[in-house]
Design a protein around this motif. Structure first.
Motif, PDB file in Angstrom:
ATOM      1  N   THR A  46      21.864 -19.962  -6.901  1.00 61.87           N
ATOM      2  CA  THR A  46      20.980 -18.824  -7.145  1.00 61.87           C
ATOM      3  C   THR A  46      20.081 -18.640  -5.936  1.00 61.87           C
ATOM      4  N   PHE A  47      19.906 -17.386  -5.540  1.00 68.57           N
ATOM      5  CA  PHE A  47      19.077 -17.056  -4.381  1.00 68.57           C
ATOM      6  C   PHE A  47      18.160 -15.894  -4.742  1.00 68.57           C
ATOM      7  N   ASP A  48      16.908 -15.982  -4.267  1.00 62.87           N
ATOM      8  CA  ASP A  48      15.996 -14.845  -4.382  1.00 62.87           C
ATOM      9  C   ASP A  48      16.085 -14.076  -3.082  1.00 62.87           C
ATOM     10  N   GLY A  49      15.954 -12.763  -3.172  1.00 57.94           N
ATOM     11  CA  GLY A  49      16.046 -11.975  -1.953  1.00 57.94           C
ATOM     12  C   GLY A  49      15.383 -10.625  -2.091  1.00 57.94           C
ATOM     13  N   THR A  50      15.421  -9.904  -0.972  1.00 53.96           N
ATOM     14  CA  THR A  50      14.897  -8.551  -0.901  1.00 53.96           C
ATOM     15  C   THR A  50      16.021  -7.657  -0.400  1.00 53.96           C
ATOM     16  N   ALA A  51      16.305  -6.601  -1.145  1.00 56.08           N
ATOM     17  CA  ALA A  51      17.401  -5.699  -0.796  1.00 56.08           C
ATOM     18  C   ALA A  51      16.853  -4.482  -0.046  1.00 56.08           C
ATOM     19  N   ARG A  52      17.608  -4.066   0.940  1.00 51.88           N
ATOM     20  CA  ARG A  52      17.256  -2.869   1.709  1.00 51.88           C
ATOM     21  C   ARG A  52      18.460  -1.937   1.684  1.00 51.88           C
ATOM     22  N   PHE A  53      18.265  -0.723   1.147  1.00 53.50           N
ATOM     23  CA  PHE A  53      19.347   0.252   1.101  1.00 53.50           C
ATOM     24  C   PHE A  53      19.625   0.709   2.526  1.00 53.50           C
ATOM     25  N   LEU A  54      20.898   0.694   2.914  1.00 53.05           N
ATOM     26  CA  LEU A  54      21.264   1.032   4.287  1.00 53.05           C
ATOM     27  C   LEU A  54      21.403   2.550   4.426  1.00 53.05           C
ATOM     28  N   THR A  55      20.416   3.166   5.052  1.00 53.34           N
ATOM     29  CA  THR A  55      20.443   4.612   5.263  1.00 53.34           C
ATOM     30  C   THR A  55      21.043   4.948   6.626  1.00 53.34           C
ATOM     31  N   ASP A  56      20.976   4.016   7.568  1.00 52.40           N
ATOM     32  CA  ASP A  56      21.566   4.229   8.885  1.00 52.40           C
ATOM     33  C   ASP A  56      23.090   4.228   8.753  1.00 52.40           C
ATOM     34  N   ARG A  57      23.753   5.280   9.235  1.00 54.44           N
ATOM     35  CA  ARG A  57      25.199   5.441   9.072  1.00 54.44           C
ATOM     36  C   ARG A  57      25.986   4.266   9.657  1.00 54.44           C
ATOM     37  N   ALA A  58      25.598   3.806  10.839  1.00 54.11           N
ATOM     38  CA  ALA A  58      26.316   2.699  11.489  1.00 54.11           C
ATOM     39  C   ALA A  58      26.183   1.413  10.672  1.00 54.11           C
ATOM     40  N   GLU A  59      24.979   1.135  10.174  1.00 54.24           N
ATOM     41  CA  GLU A  59      24.769  -0.058   9.332  1.00 54.24           C
ATOM     42  C   GLU A  59      25.595   0.037   8.054  1.00 54.24           C
ATOM     43  N   HIS A  60      25.572   1.220   7.431  1.00 50.58           N
ATOM     44  CA  HIS A  60      26.339   1.447   6.198  1.00 50.58           C
ATOM     45  C   HIS A  60      27.826   1.218   6.462  1.00 50.58           C
ATOM     46  N   GLN A  61      28.338   1.785   7.541  1.00 49.38           N
ATOM     47  CA  GLN A  61      29.760   1.646   7.858  1.00 49.38           C
ATOM     48  C   GLN A  61      30.130   0.188   8.152  1.00 49.38           C
ATOM     49  N   ARG A  62      29.248  -0.536   8.844  1.00 55.88           N
ATOM     50  CA  ARG A  62      29.504  -1.953   9.156  1.00 55.88           C
ATOM     51  C   ARG A  62      29.575  -2.771   7.857  1.00 55.88           C
ATOM     52  N   ALA A  63      28.654  -2.518   6.937  1.00 57.56           N
ATOM     53  CA  ALA A  63      28.645  -3.245   5.657  1.00 57.56           C
ATOM     54  C   ALA A  63      29.896  -2.917   4.848  1.00 57.56           C
ATOM     55  N   MET A  64      30.255  -1.633   4.767  1.00 51.76           N
ATOM     56  CA  MET A  64      31.429  -1.239   3.983  1.00 51.76           C
ATOM     57  C   MET A  64      32.712  -1.787   4.611  1.00 51.76           C
ATOM     58  N   ALA A  65      32.772  -1.840   5.943  1.00 52.87           N
ATOM     59  CA  ALA A  65      33.947  -2.402   6.626  1.00 52.87           C
ATOM     60  C   ALA A  65      34.083  -3.881   6.295  1.00 52.87           C
ATOM     61  N   ALA A  66      32.972  -4.605   6.263  1.00 54.57           N
ATOM     62  CA  ALA A  66      33.001  -6.042   5.920  1.00 54.57           C
ATOM     63  C   ALA A  66      33.473  -6.227   4.481  1.00 54.57           C
ATOM     64  N   ILE A  67      33.035  -5.359   3.591  1.00 54.12           N
ATOM     65  CA  ILE A  67      33.457  -5.431   2.184  1.00 54.12           C
ATOM     66  C   ILE A  67      34.955  -5.142   2.079  1.00 54.12           C
ATOM     67  N   ARG A  68      35.439  -4.124   2.817  1.00 53.61           N
ATOM     68  CA  ARG A  68      36.875  -3.801   2.800  1.00 53.61           C
ATOM     69  C   ARG A  68      37.719  -4.963   3.327  1.00 53.61           C
ATOM     70  N   ARG A  69      37.217  -5.662   4.365  1.00 53.93           N
ATOM     71  CA  ARG A  69      37.950  -6.821   4.902  1.00 53.93           C
ATOM     72  C   ARG A  69      38.082  -7.920   3.859  1.00 53.93           C
ATOM     73  N   LYS A  70      36.992  -8.196   3.144  1.00 54.48           N
ATOM     74  CA  LYS A  70      37.018  -9.269   2.145  1.00 54.48           C
ATOM     75  C   LYS A  70      37.913  -8.899   0.962  1.00 54.48           C
ATOM     76  N   TYR A  71      37.841  -7.646   0.527  1.00 57.22           N
ATOM     77  CA  TYR A  71      38.578  -7.202  -0.659  1.00 57.22           C
ATOM     78  C   TYR A  71      39.806  -6.394  -0.245  1.00 57.22           C
ATOM     79  N   TRP A  72      40.547  -6.928   0.714  1.00 56.56           N
ATOM     80  CA  TRP A  72      41.720  -6.244   1.280  1.00 56.56           C
ATOM     81  C   TRP A  72      42.735  -5.831   0.218  1.00 56.56           C
ATOM     82  N   MET A  73      42.828  -6.590  -0.878  1.00 52.88           N
ATOM     83  CA  MET A  73      43.831  -6.273  -1.906  1.00 52.88           C
ATOM     84  C   MET A  73      43.543  -4.945  -2.614  1.00 52.88           C
TER      85      MET A  73
END
Length: 130
Positions: free
Chosen positions: A73-100
């Motif tokens: 369990t981890f406590d954290g602070t979430a920041r919504f990614l409004t910057d297009r490049a940051e959003h795309q980088r995060a979504m690309a990482a998610i697509r790599r992990k969930y390739w199936m």
């Protein structure tokens, strides 16, 4: 972030889902949602196919969250990614992990490009507490 938390995070990074505890916008009541995630260095990215979901709106208003990954369990602070490049980088990482799930994700991208669907994807970067 302490080294111990980073080591625990890296050990849990291979899991398929995490439980995100978020808090109601009005009530402050805790709610849980099970979602995909990816660990990139000391950051955790969580994405959504629909930014209009209640949990997304709750986290945008109250960025304090708890992540439960397996027994960790981890406590954290979430920041919504409004910057297009940051959003795309995060979504690309998610697509790599969930390739199936790529065919389903690709279909959504095609339908969005054709104007049949609106792009409602969004991502958060979660910084773990010290």
């Amino acid at each position: 972030m302490e080294l111990n938390a980073l080591a625990r995070l890296k050990a849990a990074a291979g899991r398929q889902t995490l439980t995100l505890t978020h808090y109601g916008r009005k009530s402050g009541k805790p709610y849980d949602v099970t979602i995909w995630f990816v660990v990139d260095g000391d950051k955790v990215y969580i994405g959504t196919a629909n930014v209009n979901r209640q949990w997304v709106r709750n986290v945008q208003k109250t960025p304090r969250v708890k992540l439960s990954i397996g027994a960790e369990t981890f406590d954290g602070t979430a920041r919504f990614l409004t910057d297009r490049a940051e959003h795309q980088r995060a979504m690309a990482a998610i697509r790599r992990k969930y390739w199936m799930y790529r065919p389903v994700i690709a279909l959504g991208q095609v339908l969005t490009a054709m104007g049949v669907m609106r792009d409602r994807t969004g991502a958060f970067e979660v910084t773990l507490a010290e």
